[in-house]
Design a protein around this motif. Structure first.
Motif, short mmCIF file in Angstrom:
data_model
loop_
_atom_site.label_atom_id
_atom_site.label_comp_id
_atom_site.label_asym_id
_atom_site.label_seq_id
_atom_site.Cartn_x
_atom_site.Cartn_y
_atom_site.Cartn_z
N ILE A 78 10.69 -0.32 -9.41
CA ILE A 78 10.33 1.10 -9.55
C ILE A 78 9.27 1.19 -10.64
CG2 ILE A 78 11.13 3.41 -10.11
CD1 ILE A 78 13.94 2.52 -9.30
N SER A 79 8.13 1.75 -10.29
CA SER A 79 7.06 1.97 -11.27
C SER A 79 7.30 3.31 -11.93
CB SER A 79 5.69 1.93 -10.60
OG SER A 79 4.68 2.25 -11.52
N ALA A 80 7.41 3.31 -13.27
CA ALA A 80 7.66 4.56 -14.02
C ALA A 80 6.71 4.59 -15.21
CB ALA A 80 9.11 4.61 -14.48
N VAL A 81 5.44 4.79 -14.90
CA VAL A 81 4.39 4.72 -15.92
C VAL A 81 3.88 6.13 -16.23
CG1 VAL A 81 2.15 3.77 -16.55
CG2 VAL A 81 3.71 2.45 -15.07
N GLY A 82 4.01 6.53 -17.50
CA GLY A 82 3.42 7.78 -17.96
C GLY A 82 4.15 9.00 -17.45
N ASP A 118 7.56 -0.75 -5.12
CA ASP A 118 8.34 -0.30 -3.96
C ASP A 118 8.61 1.19 -4.02
OD1 ASP A 118 8.88 -3.00 -2.75
OD2 ASP A 118 9.73 -3.32 -4.75
N VAL A 119 8.80 1.71 -5.24
CA VAL A 119 9.01 3.15 -5.43
C VAL A 119 8.27 3.57 -6.70
CG1 VAL A 119 10.70 4.99 -5.88
CG2 VAL A 119 11.27 3.15 -4.29
N LEU A 177 5.51 -3.52 3.38
CA LEU A 177 5.86 -4.47 2.33
C LEU A 177 6.86 -3.88 1.33
CD1 LEU A 177 2.35 -6.04 1.55
CD2 LEU A 177 4.12 -6.90 3.10
N LYS A 178 7.10 -2.59 1.42
CA LYS A 178 7.97 -1.95 0.43
C LYS A 178 9.43 -2.34 0.67
CE LYS A 178 4.41 0.42 -1.12
NZ LYS A 178 3.76 0.08 -2.38
N LYS A 179 10.11 -2.72 -0.38
CA LYS A 179 11.53 -3.07 -0.30
C LYS A 179 12.37 -1.84 -0.64
CE LYS A 179 10.64 -6.40 -3.19
NZ LYS A 179 9.19 -6.52 -3.00
N HIS A 204 10.06 10.12 -2.38
CA HIS A 204 9.03 9.42 -3.14
C HIS A 204 8.33 8.38 -2.27
CE1 HIS A 204 9.63 11.33 -6.96
NE2 HIS A 204 10.93 11.03 -6.99
N LYS A 205 9.12 7.71 -1.40
CA LYS A 205 8.50 6.73 -0.52
C LYS A 205 7.53 7.41 0.45
CE LYS A 205 10.81 3.31 1.18
NZ LYS A 205 11.84 2.49 1.86
#
Length: 443
Positions: A233-237, A250-251, A131-133, A279-280
């Protein structure tokens, strides 16, 4: 009377054994929140306690193989979250739970919700790599979903200005902490998709506690990210912080700055692509390891139910109970013996010659005081009586008569002479007056 060999007739031991197996095999792992009471830790190292709420309670045991991983010691009255399996203590027929892990109620509840949602979404396939784009090789516009006053936005803009100043940026400001943050983040993602202005989105914020980052662990944010047509792109914390958004995106970028580097163009495009693939791959590996860890836990749980250590734990629990009962019995015996000795000592003190002598001396002194008081009262009474009699005697005394001018005449023998016939001439007579006497010869 039915035969004891009839398989439909249970002994108490057989009934308890089968109920225990039924509880352990059918219920599996449960999560439980309650207040600690009756906590005890015998020398064996195991923990025994009761978990209760306002209406019910359940007995619990946590063996030292598990409680050594608990970084605090429970106290009575403390709220905790436990992961446990149901069981039955066969010798007493008591239903109980065997605790495998324990956490303070606050952080533990969030971690439990995190794990439950993670397993739920994983089972639905939302973490699947299929499902990752892919990220666009040369983004035409980058959307940033974060707080407009946070440090994360400053870091992202600084990196993008340094690496690719011509790259357009659209900011979708939103809360990233608090009760309304999840809704606002989901709405911002939906807005970006409906406006179709960007070909990649960065969703994130700076570091914080599990509670601070909790909006990125909400189901609505996870499902909105999964449904997004724009790569996210998730960039949490910080790099050590992991959220549900990281698994669904997705990343996953370790920091907001790293996310900006992933979407910016410069001479290190190949490196960026490599980093993206890395990262993927890392995300895929984390997902794979999470799945394997989940399956391993399931297999471990099945193995634990059949492991001889469980029987050993039950025997250890029984041994602890016997040990505590023996300790209570010995203490009760000591207390009883001490009470008996105290009674004997008291009786001996009551029969002590020294005490008897003191009592007799006290009694003698008391009697002596009573006798002295009685003698005083008798002397006073006697004096009073004597005075009264003296007064009466004086009233009838001849001396009193003499004091009024009368006299008494007596013969030489001291007899009172009443008439003249009682004397002759030449007799000696004595006339007694008030102040003396006169001796005369009768002529």
């Amino acid at each position: 009377m039915p035969s004891n060999t009839n398989p439909n007739i249970y002994t108490v031991s057989r009934l308890n054994a089968e109920v225990r197996l039924l509880l352990e095999n059918e219920m599996g792992i449960v999560w439980l929140i309650g207040e600690v009471s009756n906590f005890s830790s015998p020398v064996s190292g195991h923990w025994y306690l009761t978990l209760k709420d306002s209406r019910a309670q359940v007995k619990c045991a946590m063996f030292k193989g598990n409680n050594r991983f608990v970084n605090f010691k429970p106290k009575n009255g403390q709220q905790v979250l436990v992961k446990a399996r149901l069981s039955l203590y066969e010798p007493r027929g008591d239903y109980q739970i065997i605790i495998e892990s324990m956490q303070p109620e606050g952080d533990g509840r969030l971690q439990q919700e995190f794990d439950q949602l993670k397993m739920k979404l994983a089972s639905e396939g939302l973490f699947a790599q299929t499902l990752k784009k892919s990220l666009p090789e040369h983004p035409r516009c980058v959307g940033v979903i974060t707080s407009k006053t946070g440090a994360a936005l400053h870091d992202i803009l600084q990196v993008l200005r340094r690496r690719d100043p011509s790259l357009p940026i659209i900011i979708y400001p939103t809360l990233v902490q608090g009760e309304d943050a999840s809704i606002q983040i989901a709405q911002a993602i939906g807005c970006a998709n409906s406006r179709a202005e960007c070909d990649v989105l960065i969703v994130g914020r700076g570091g914080g506690s599990l509670e601070d980052l909790w909006c990125f662990n909400s189901e609505i944010v996870a499902r909105t990210i999964a449904a997004s047509q724009i790569p996210i792109i998730s960039a949490v914390g910080h790099e050590i912080d992991v959220t549900i958004a990281d698994f669904v995106a997705d990343v996953r970028a370790p920091t907001p700055s790293a996310a900006a580097e992933l979407v910016s163009r410069d001479n290190t495009n190949k490196k960026q692509a490599f980093q993206a693939y890395r990262h993927k791959i890392a995300s895929a590996m984390r997902h794979y390891f999470a799945q394997q860890k989940f399956e391993l836990k399931q297999l471990q749980h099945r193995l634990d139910r059949q492991h001889p250590a469980n029987r050993l734990q039950r025997q250890q629990q029984q041994l602890d109970e016997y040990s505590m009962r023996l300790e209570r019995a010995v203490q009760a015996r000591i207390n009883k013996t001490q009470q008996h000795l105290d009674r004997q000592r008291h009786q001996l003190q009551l029969l002590s010659p020294e005490k008897i002598l003191r009592n007799q001396q006290y009694l003698l002194s008391s009697k002596e005081r009573e006798m002295n008081e009685a003698m005083k009262r008798y002397l006073v009474s006697s004096r009073h009586t004597f005075t009264r009699l003296m007064d009466k005697m004086n009233a009838v005394s001849p001396l009193a008569t003499l004091s009024r001018g009368y006299s008494i005449t007596q013969n030489a023998q001291g007899d009172v002479i009443h008439n003249t016939s009682e004397v002759q001439q030449g007799d000696l007579i004595v006339t007694r007056l008030k102040d003396g006497e006169i001796r005369s010869i009768v002529k």
